[in-house]
Write a protein that holds these residues in place. Structure first.
Motif, short mmCIF file in Angstrom:
data_model
loop_
_atom_site.label_atom_id
_atom_site.label_comp_id
_atom_site.label_asym_id
_atom_site.label_seq_id
_atom_site.Cartn_x
_atom_site.Cartn_y
_atom_site.Cartn_z
N GLY A 144 47.54 86.30 47.98
CA GLY A 144 48.44 85.15 48.12
C GLY A 144 47.68 83.90 48.55
N GLN A 145 46.79 84.08 49.54
CA GLN A 145 46.03 82.93 50.05
C GLN A 145 45.09 82.36 48.99
N ILE A 146 44.35 83.26 48.37
CA ILE A 146 43.36 82.79 47.37
C ILE A 146 44.08 82.18 46.17
N GLN A 197 47.29 76.15 43.38
CA GLN A 197 48.09 75.03 43.91
C GLN A 197 47.21 73.88 44.35
N LYS A 198 46.02 74.23 44.87
CA LYS A 198 45.18 73.17 45.42
C LYS A 198 43.98 72.86 44.55
N GLY A 199 43.72 73.71 43.56
CA GLY A 199 42.62 73.42 42.63
C GLY A 199 41.23 73.64 43.22
N VAL A 200 41.16 74.42 44.30
CA VAL A 200 39.87 74.62 44.97
C VAL A 200 39.07 75.71 44.26
N SER A 201 37.79 75.43 44.01
CA SER A 201 36.99 76.47 43.36
C SER A 201 35.80 76.91 44.22
N ASP A 202 35.64 76.24 45.34
CA ASP A 202 34.54 76.59 46.23
C ASP A 202 35.10 77.42 47.39
N PHE A 203 34.62 78.66 47.52
CA PHE A 203 35.18 79.54 48.56
C PHE A 203 35.01 78.94 49.95
N ALA A 204 33.95 78.16 50.14
CA ALA A 204 33.70 77.56 51.45
C ALA A 204 34.85 76.67 51.90
N VAL A 264 35.13 81.13 40.95
CA VAL A 264 36.39 80.55 40.47
C VAL A 264 35.92 79.57 39.39
N ALA A 265 35.81 80.08 38.17
CA ALA A 265 35.13 79.29 37.14
C ALA A 265 36.09 78.75 36.09
N ARG A 266 35.82 77.53 35.66
CA ARG A 266 36.58 76.91 34.57
C ARG A 266 35.65 76.73 33.39
N PRO A 267 36.22 76.57 32.20
CA PRO A 267 35.37 76.22 31.06
C PRO A 267 34.70 74.87 31.35
N GLU A 268 33.55 74.67 30.76
CA GLU A 268 32.80 73.43 30.99
C GLU A 268 33.32 72.35 30.04
N ARG A 294 44.27 69.59 34.89
CA ARG A 294 44.78 69.15 36.20
C ARG A 294 43.68 68.50 37.03
N ASP A 295 42.46 68.98 36.88
CA ASP A 295 41.32 68.31 37.55
C ASP A 295 41.25 66.87 37.06
N ASP A 296 41.25 66.72 35.74
CA ASP A 296 41.05 65.40 35.15
C ASP A 296 42.21 64.47 35.49
N LEU A 297 43.43 65.03 35.56
CA LEU A 297 44.60 64.19 35.84
C LEU A 297 44.79 64.01 37.34
#
Ligand code: SAH
Ligand code: SF4
Length: 389
Positions: A53-55, A61-68, A87-91, A167-170
């Protein structure tokens, strides 16, 4: 004689490991799969559900890809995640922005393949047109993607990844529930036939609809199919999204030529499957897509026949002016012709909006998408064989 078209083999999807790091991508996993992956990595059984649930919220919801940056997790746990997962997206290779605000993203995915995704802003909504395959195994004769071979199915991660990239871009993360979104709708109308990649499309859309995730209503997701009859009902049952069908002709002879899958499942079989679609009602109608091709399918007679064929099906007819591409064998119907056709359909009681071409200057309109690399081109002979009526 009806010739069977080949069915997509299962091995067309590549595995989920990140090819560079060997780490497993958490994007695209169902909740159950993520739970299992976390347990395999050492998360105690009792905590696994809560961790998912947290991850999940961080990713979707928050778009975070860095575990830190997943700050509600203990530091050593974050380090473990970092070591095992990504947590990888297409380039994104290129982003093109049309004068009308339409955005086209060219994405690179594992194997060096490319797919296109288009964002279309409108006054009351913003629609993301996503792809389900690299290329397409079908050969609709008016479609640019149809001249490219099927290279492979997209994985759930690559399908969901298209939404994350947009969503990153927007800059649209952390929008409170109920607030207006720039990306409010999804249409599976990019490259590929979604019902020939059923499981991956389904799993990706379940993530897009998940209330704790991207949280789009099933009624804001439309899957467009060329008419893979045996999978249509399943889409209604297992995804629950809206359905659009690439109808494009009112007799089998013409449809065989335009949408060759018609040789396998003809108009009568297709209409039967559509009548059977779950939850059909006036508020949940089927969209009939109808590309307007000069002198081919655009007569008054065609319009009347269309109305007759769909009698009794809650429907909306989407008229699509043909979008030309280099070497295309058709011309767009005139505006007057499209209007006259639309009037007949409209007078019979069906909404018949004309889909205004968007992003034409960046080749982002329907049916213009195609991997620029074009490594896998269908042979002329294959296209001719499959489109011969
Ligand atoms: N493979 C699916 C979804 C992708 S195509 C399908 O065929 O339904 C999305 C829509 O664009 C389909 O209705 C398709 O028939 C239409 N289309 C394809 N090429 C087109 C073109 N050149 N001009 C206008 N519409 C096109
Ligand atoms: Fe494939 Fe759809 Fe294009 Fe037909 S219209 S070739 S099914 S992408």
């Amino acid at each position: 004689m009806t010739r069977a078209l080949p069915i997509t083999p299962d091995n067309l999807t590549i595995p989920r490991k990140d090819t560079k790091t060997g780490k497993q991508n958490l994007v695209g996993l169902s909740r159950a799969q993520m739970r299992e992956a976390l347990i395999d990595a050492g998360t105690p059984h009792k905590q696994a559900g809560m961790r998912v649930g947290q991850i999940w919220q961080w990713i979707y919801q928050k778009g975070v890809s860095d575990f830190a940056n997943m700050t509600n997790l203990a530091k050593p746990y974050r380090a473990m995640l970092e070591e095992t997962f990504t947590v990888a997206r297409p380039e994104i290779v290129t982003t093109q922005i049309s004068v009308d605000g339409t955005r086209k993203y060219l994405l690179r995915i594992a194997g060096g393949h490319e797919v296109e995704v288009v964002y279309i802003p409108e006054t009351d909504r913003g629609t993301l047109c996503i792809s389900s395959q690299v290329g397409c195994m079908l050969t609709c004769s008016f479609c640019h993607t149809g001249t490219q071979k099927l290279v492979r199915n997209l994985t759930p991660a690559e399908i969901v990844g298209q939404i994350l990239v947009a969503r990153d871009d927007l800059d649209e993360w952390g929008v409170p529930p109920g607030e207006k979104r720039r990306l409010s709708n999804i249409v599976l109308m990019g490259m590929g036939e979604p019902l020939y990649n059923f499981e991956n499309v389904r799993d990706a859309m379940l993530i897009a609809m998940d209330n704790e995730g991207i949280s789009l209503s099933r009624r804001r997701i439309t899957l467009s199919t060329s008419g893979v009859v045996p999978e249509i009902r399943r889409a209604g049952e297992e995804i629950g999204c809206m359905i659009a069908v690439s109808f494009h002709a009112t007799n089998d002879q013409t449809r065989d030529r335009l949408v060759p899958i018609n040789k396998r499942w003809n108009i009568a079989a297709l209409l039967d499957a559509l009548r059977d679609y779950p939850r059909l009602s006036n508020s949940e109608r089927i969209t009939f897509e109808y590309v307007m091709l000069h002198g081919v399918n655009d007569s008054d007679e065609d319009a009347r026949e269309l109305v007759r064929l769909i009698d009794g099906i809650p429907a909306k007819i989407n008229l699509i002016p043909f979008n030309e591409w280099p070497g295309a064998p058709y011309k767009r119907s005139s505006n007057n012709r499209i209007r006259a056709f639309g009037d007949i359909v409209n007078n019979a009681g069906y909404a018949s909006p004309v889909r205004r071409p968007r992003g034409e200057d960046i080749m982002a309109a329907c049916g213009q998408l195609k991997s620029a690399t074009e490594r896998a081109r269908k042979s002329k002979a294959q296209i001719e064989a499959e489109t011969r009526s």
